[in-house]
Design an enzyme around this catalytic site. Structure first.
Site: not given
Length: 346
Positions: A39, A98-99, A122, A206, A246
């Site tokens: 990520v 995290d895992a 993080h 977070d 919208e």
């Protein structure tokens, strides 16, 4: 510099005060090992490389490894296994999930020798290290830069000459130079401006944000409105356009640039009256849920749920089904059709 945020004075760091040249000087003797290319990894690694820093990547074999190769990382030169990258790096960047950080920590910790730096984006693993087991040795710096957006956004905005704002924190300063390192890193990855936090505050805010207004709450709100419109005879296209299209295509870019106050002042008087009247009931209904969410995060309950869930052998299969259910829902299937009908796609 000191900035006034609605009457509250905060200290922020900008590229003017900490220019890229200074960041390069601070980190000139460092080998930055980006561990994980999922990520945040691609955006941070590529931005640092493009800004002239010495970067290597550590990644397991598979599709993500192949993506790293496609992005120009060379096996045996700038792309290595996780363990080898951790051994070679002087700044070890934990950009795994995290895992995966919990799983890989026993393989990475032996390479955290005295004088090195451990970097996070993080605060999860450190804040709840009684549950994750990620306890760094005392003779290394432990720092964090947390971009306020996805790694994809970090990279896209960098290529556009813009920057994604980031928070920063020092958890452990063994060298006496951790603050300069973390600021240099924040500038190096292309942050817009940097604001100070702690690992614990970042982790709590977070987890609250992604479960709240960033993802969980927004999906719940959008789905509730879409369902009510559909239940009252509105077509999928009408319900989706009035609920999602919208908002995302017209209004969000405007209030992102100018603020919600400007948005209120520049819509029809009918819209103004209704928005002003109904923002209170929505606030009053939602705030108790946000308070409950915050307490669940602060207590560590949300972290434990994530740890337990990610540890199940069938976790990926169950997650894939949940995501497929979301993707295949009428609202987002309608969204897929609406996106295809946008002028830029025709």
């Amino acid at each position: 510099m000191k900035m006034n945020f609605g009457g509250v004075i905060e200290e922020v760091m900008t590229r003017e005060e900490f220019p890229l040249e200074k960041a390069r000087e601070v980190l000139k003797n460092e080998t930055i090992a980006v561990i994980g290319y999922g990520v945040q990894g691609p955006g941070q690694a590529c931005n640092l490389r493009d800004n002239g820093f010495n970067v290597i990547v550590g990644q397991r074999q598979g599709k993500t490894y192949d993506k790293a190769v496609a992005d120009g990382w060379v096996p045996g030169k700038t792309l290595f296994s996780i363990e080898e990258a951790a051994m070679k790096g002087t700044i070890i960047c934990m950009l795994l999930s995290d895992a995966a950080q919990m799983q890989q920590w026993p393989n990475i910790k032996p390479h955290l020798t005295a004088g090195k730096t451990l970097y996070f984006s993080h605060g999860f693993a450190i804040t709840w290290n009684d549950r994750t087991g990620v306890v760094p040795p005392k003779d290394v710096d432990v720092i964090m830069v947390a971009p306020k957006g996805s790694g994809t956004s970090l990279r896209t905005m960098f290529l556009e000459g813009r920057g994604l704002n980031s928070s920063y924190a020092v958890y452990q300063d063994a060298s006496g130079k951790a603050l300069d390192k973390v600021l240099a890193f924040g500038i190096g990855i292309g942050s817009g401006y940097l604001f100070e936090t702690t690992f614990k505050r970042e982790a709590i805010s977070d987890l609250t944000g992604e479960r709240g207004s960033l993802m969980g709450a927004i999906q719940g709100l959008l789905l509730a409105q879409y369902e009510v419109l559909r239940e009252n005879g509105h077509t999928p296209s009408e319900a989706f356009n009035e609920t999602v299209e919208e908002l995302t295509q017209s209004l969000m870019p405007l209030f992102a640039q100018r603020g919600m106050d400007w948005m209120y002042a520049n819509c029809s008087t009918t819209a103004q009256r209704g928005a002003l009247d109904w923002m209170g009931p929505f606030h009053d209904a939602i705030k108790p849920v946000v308070k409950k969410l915050y307490e669940s995060v602060k207590s560590g309950n949300e972290a434990q749920i994530s740890i337990d869930s990610n540890s199940r052998p069938d976790y990926r299969e169950g997650l894939a089904k949940e995501l497929a259910d979301l993707r295949n829902s009428e609202m987002w299937q309608t969204g897929a059709v609406v996106r295809k009908l946008r002028p830029e796609n025709n």
